[in-house]
Enzyme design. Structure first.
Site, PDB file in Angstrom:
ATOM      1  N   TYR A  68      -6.133-145.866  42.547  1.00 12.76           N
ATOM      2  CA  TYR A  68      -7.373-144.673  43.216  1.00 12.76           C
ATOM      3  C   TYR A  68      -6.457-143.339  43.851  1.00 12.76           C
ATOM      4  CZ  TYR A  68     -11.142-142.040  44.516  1.00 12.76           C
ATOM      5  OH  TYR A  68     -12.564-140.667  44.836  1.00 12.76           O
TER       6      TYR A  68
ATOM      7  N   SER B 107      -9.457-135.980  45.297  1.00 14.02           N
ATOM      8  CA  SER B 107      -9.936-136.173  46.421  1.00 14.02           C
ATOM      9  C   SER B 107      -8.660-136.570  47.783  1.00 14.02           C
ATOM     10  CB  SER B 107     -10.013-138.014  46.412  1.00 14.02           C
ATOM     11  OG  SER B 107      -9.990-138.627  47.385  1.00 14.02           O
TER      12      SER B 107
ATOM     13  N   LYS C 269      -5.715-140.124  40.809  1.00 16.50           N
ATOM     14  CA  LYS C 269      -6.304-138.461  41.594  1.00 16.50           C
ATOM     15  C   LYS C 269      -5.030-137.860  41.570  1.00 16.50           C
ATOM     16  CE  LYS C 269     -11.257-139.655  41.929  1.00 16.50           C
ATOM     17  NZ  LYS C 269     -11.700-139.034  41.468  1.00 16.50           N
TER      18      LYS C 269
HETATM   19  P1  NAI Z   1     -20.424-142.934  42.246  1.00 25.33           P
HETATM   20  O1  NAI Z   1     -20.258-143.903  41.792  1.00 25.33           O
HETATM   21  O2  NAI Z   1     -22.017-142.443  42.198  1.00 25.33           O
HETATM   22  O3  NAI Z   1     -20.888-141.621  40.658  1.00 25.33           O
HETATM   23  C1  NAI Z   1     -19.889-142.249  39.859  1.00 25.33           C
HETATM   24  C2  NAI Z   1     -19.937-142.082  38.565  1.00 25.33           C
HETATM   25  O4  NAI Z   1     -19.282-142.002  37.239  1.00 25.33           O
HETATM   26  C3  NAI Z   1     -21.021-143.194  38.349  1.00 25.33           C
HETATM   27  O5  NAI Z   1     -22.722-142.563  38.496  1.00 25.33           O
HETATM   28  C4  NAI Z   1     -21.288-144.369  37.182  1.00 25.33           C
HETATM   29  O6  NAI Z   1     -21.633-145.013  36.527  1.00 25.33           O
HETATM   30  C5  NAI Z   1     -19.654-143.333  36.516  1.00 25.33           C
HETATM   31  N1  NAI Z   1     -19.349-143.809  35.521  1.00 25.33           N
HETATM   32  C6  NAI Z   1     -17.841-144.255  35.541  1.00 25.33           C
HETATM   33  N2  NAI Z   1     -17.549-145.321  35.021  1.00 25.33           N
HETATM   34  C7  NAI Z   1     -17.900-144.179  33.906  1.00 25.33           C
HETATM   35  C8  NAI Z   1     -17.066-144.028  32.515  1.00 25.33           C
HETATM   36  N3  NAI Z   1     -16.155-144.337  31.992  1.00 25.33           N
HETATM   37  N4  NAI Z   1     -17.793-143.172  31.312  1.00 25.33           N
HETATM   38  C9  NAI Z   1     -19.112-142.014  32.150  1.00 25.33           C
HETATM   39  N5  NAI Z   1     -19.139-142.528  33.440  1.00 25.33           N
HETATM   40  C10 NAI Z   1     -18.880-143.325  34.604  1.00 25.33           C
HETATM   41  O7  NAI Z   1     -19.568-141.860  43.082  1.00 25.33           O
HETATM   42  P2  NAI Z   1     -19.357-140.538  43.329  1.00 25.33           P
HETATM   43  O8  NAI Z   1     -18.721-140.629  44.740  1.00 25.33           O
HETATM   44  O9  NAI Z   1     -20.693-139.667  43.056  1.00 25.33           O
HETATM   45  O10 NAI Z   1     -18.364-139.776  42.907  1.00 25.33           O
HETATM   46  C11 NAI Z   1     -18.178-138.753  41.866  1.00 25.33           C
HETATM   47  C12 NAI Z   1     -16.349-138.398  41.456  1.00 25.33           C
HETATM   48  O11 NAI Z   1     -15.826-137.992  42.863  1.00 25.33           O
HETATM   49  C13 NAI Z   1     -15.109-139.099  41.198  1.00 25.33           C
HETATM   50  O12 NAI Z   1     -14.367-138.731  40.420  1.00 25.33           O
HETATM   51  C14 NAI Z   1     -15.100-139.932  42.773  1.00 25.33           C
HETATM   52  O13 NAI Z   1     -13.366-140.474  42.560  1.00 25.33           O
HETATM   53  C15 NAI Z   1     -15.113-138.408  43.326  1.00 25.33           C
HETATM   54  N6  NAI Z   1     -14.671-138.838  45.050  1.00 25.33           N
HETATM   55  C16 NAI Z   1     -15.785-138.951  45.757  1.00 25.33           C
HETATM   56  C17 NAI Z   1     -15.563-139.361  46.882  1.00 25.33           C
HETATM   57  C18 NAI Z   1     -16.616-139.592  47.736  1.00 25.33           C
HETATM   58  O14 NAI Z   1     -16.458-139.648  49.280  1.00 25.33           O
HETATM   59  N7  NAI Z   1     -18.235-140.190  47.078  1.00 25.33           N
HETATM   60  C19 NAI Z   1     -14.383-138.801  47.615  1.00 25.33           C
HETATM   61  C20 NAI Z   1     -13.445-138.710  46.283  1.00 25.33           C
HETATM   62  C21 NAI Z   1     -13.579-138.195  45.188  1.00 25.33           C
END
Ligand code: NAI
Length: 281
Positions: free
Chosen positions: A165, A152, A169
């Site tokens: 976080y 990130s 990251k």
């Molecule tokens: P999101 O919250 O929609 O997706 C994350 C998913 O991971 C969720 O569906 C959640 O249920 C699942 N999850 C959480 N803990 C878990 C575990 N212990 N085991 C299995 N699954 C688990 O959020 P998003 O935005 O789609 O994030 C995806 C990735 O992208 C993350 O790693 C996030 O940190 C990263 N990210 C997202 C950004 C953004 O702008 N949306 C910015 C920078 C990084």
């Protein structure tokens, strides 16, 4: 012909947001997909089978091949369970996308140990555990494979209120660099994505309150596909950043620096006096 015909891909946290978009695209490109998601809330509380199952069903309904898995990436048993789902359903694995994540923001002075530990556990430890389990399997299959991690801007540059976080990251960045070096001889590439997209994780950020709806998970998924496919070639150890239609790379640079007389140590005063020359890129 799809870019991932014949491949088996595990995508963690694929029950929503960016992971879901990656899973749908990978399946459209011919991969058989393990849709992993623990199905909890944004802060990691709770669990349910619904999120992963819905995405796996969506893929199947569109004519693709997918199986759901509900394990947590944050434990060794969970990582082993995710791999076992791939092996039981498809007999092998070729690609791992470490995408699962949670958010528990607090400023440094207000952060407690549980907020720190839980965020590090899902992002950093989860990336380690899943990568190690899958890398061992890739090597047992004869080598070759692709790992795509998710870092990130917060980890690469820092961000207010996200010490836990950002540390996780940034750790994923260091982990990616080292895993890339260690796994190169097994023809396994290890790269990272740094996405920005409107998802449940980010929807209440000010930037998404003011009309940045064009930054979608569907903008991110093709970058994961590139890093997970043979188009990536032998590129490894990179951080590919995607913000809507902007694609760029994060790199840590070492400045040329400055030498003193041979062997002589710098004094603190000299460092102060020569700061600009020492740090100039
Ligand atoms: P999101 O919250 O929609 O997706 C994350 C998913 O991971 C969720 O569906 C959640 O249920 C699942 N999850 C959480 N803990 C878990 C575990 N212990 N085991 C299995 N699954 C688990 O959020 P998003 O935005 O789609 O994030 C995806 C990735 O992208 C993350 O790693 C996030 O940190 C990263 N990210 C997202 C950004 C953004 O702008 N949306 C910015 C920078 C990084």
């Amino acid at each position: 012909m799809g870019l991932l015909d014949g491949k088996v891909a595990i995508i963690t946290g694929a029950g929503g947001g960016i992971g879901r978009a990656e899973a749908l695209l990978f399946a459209r490109e011919g991969a058989r997909v393990v849709v992993n998601d623990v199905g909890g809330a944004r802060d990691g509380a709770g669990s349910s089978e619904g999120m992963a199952r819905a995405v796996a069903d969506e893929i199947t309904a569109a004519g693709g091949t997918a199986v759901a898995n509900f394990d947590s990436v944050a434990t060794a048993e969970g990582a082993a369970g995710i791999l076992k789902t791939a092996l039981d359903a498809f007999g092998r694995v070729d690609i791992l996308v470490n995408n699962a994540g949670i958010l528990r923001d607090k400023t440094l002075l207000k952060m407690d140990e549980s907020l720190w530990d839980s965020v590090i556990a899902v992002h950093l430890k989860g990336t380690f555990l899943c990568t190690q389990a899958v890398a061992k399997q890739l090597i047992a299959q004869g080598g070759g494979g692709r790992i795509v991690n998710t870092t990130s801007v917060s980890g690469m540059l820092g961000n207010f209120g996200q010490a836990n976080y950002a540390a996780a990251k940034a750790g994923i960045y260091g982990f990616t660099r080292t895993a890339a070096i260690e796994l190169q001889k097994h023809r396994i590439t290890v790269n990272a994505l740094a996405p920005v997209a409107k998802t449940r994780m980010t929807e209440d950020l000010p930037m998404f309150q003011t009309g940045m709806d064009s930054l979608t998970p569907e903008h991110i998924a093709p970058a994961a596909l590139f890093l997970g496919s043979d188009l990536c070639g032998d590129r490894t150890g990179n951080v590919l950043a995607v913000t809507g239609s902007q694609m760029f790379a994060y790199k840590v640079v070492q400045t040329p620096g400055k030498f003193k007389d041979e062997g002589a140590a710098w004094t603190a005063q000299e460092i102060a006096d020569h700061w600009d020359a020492i740090t100039k890129v």
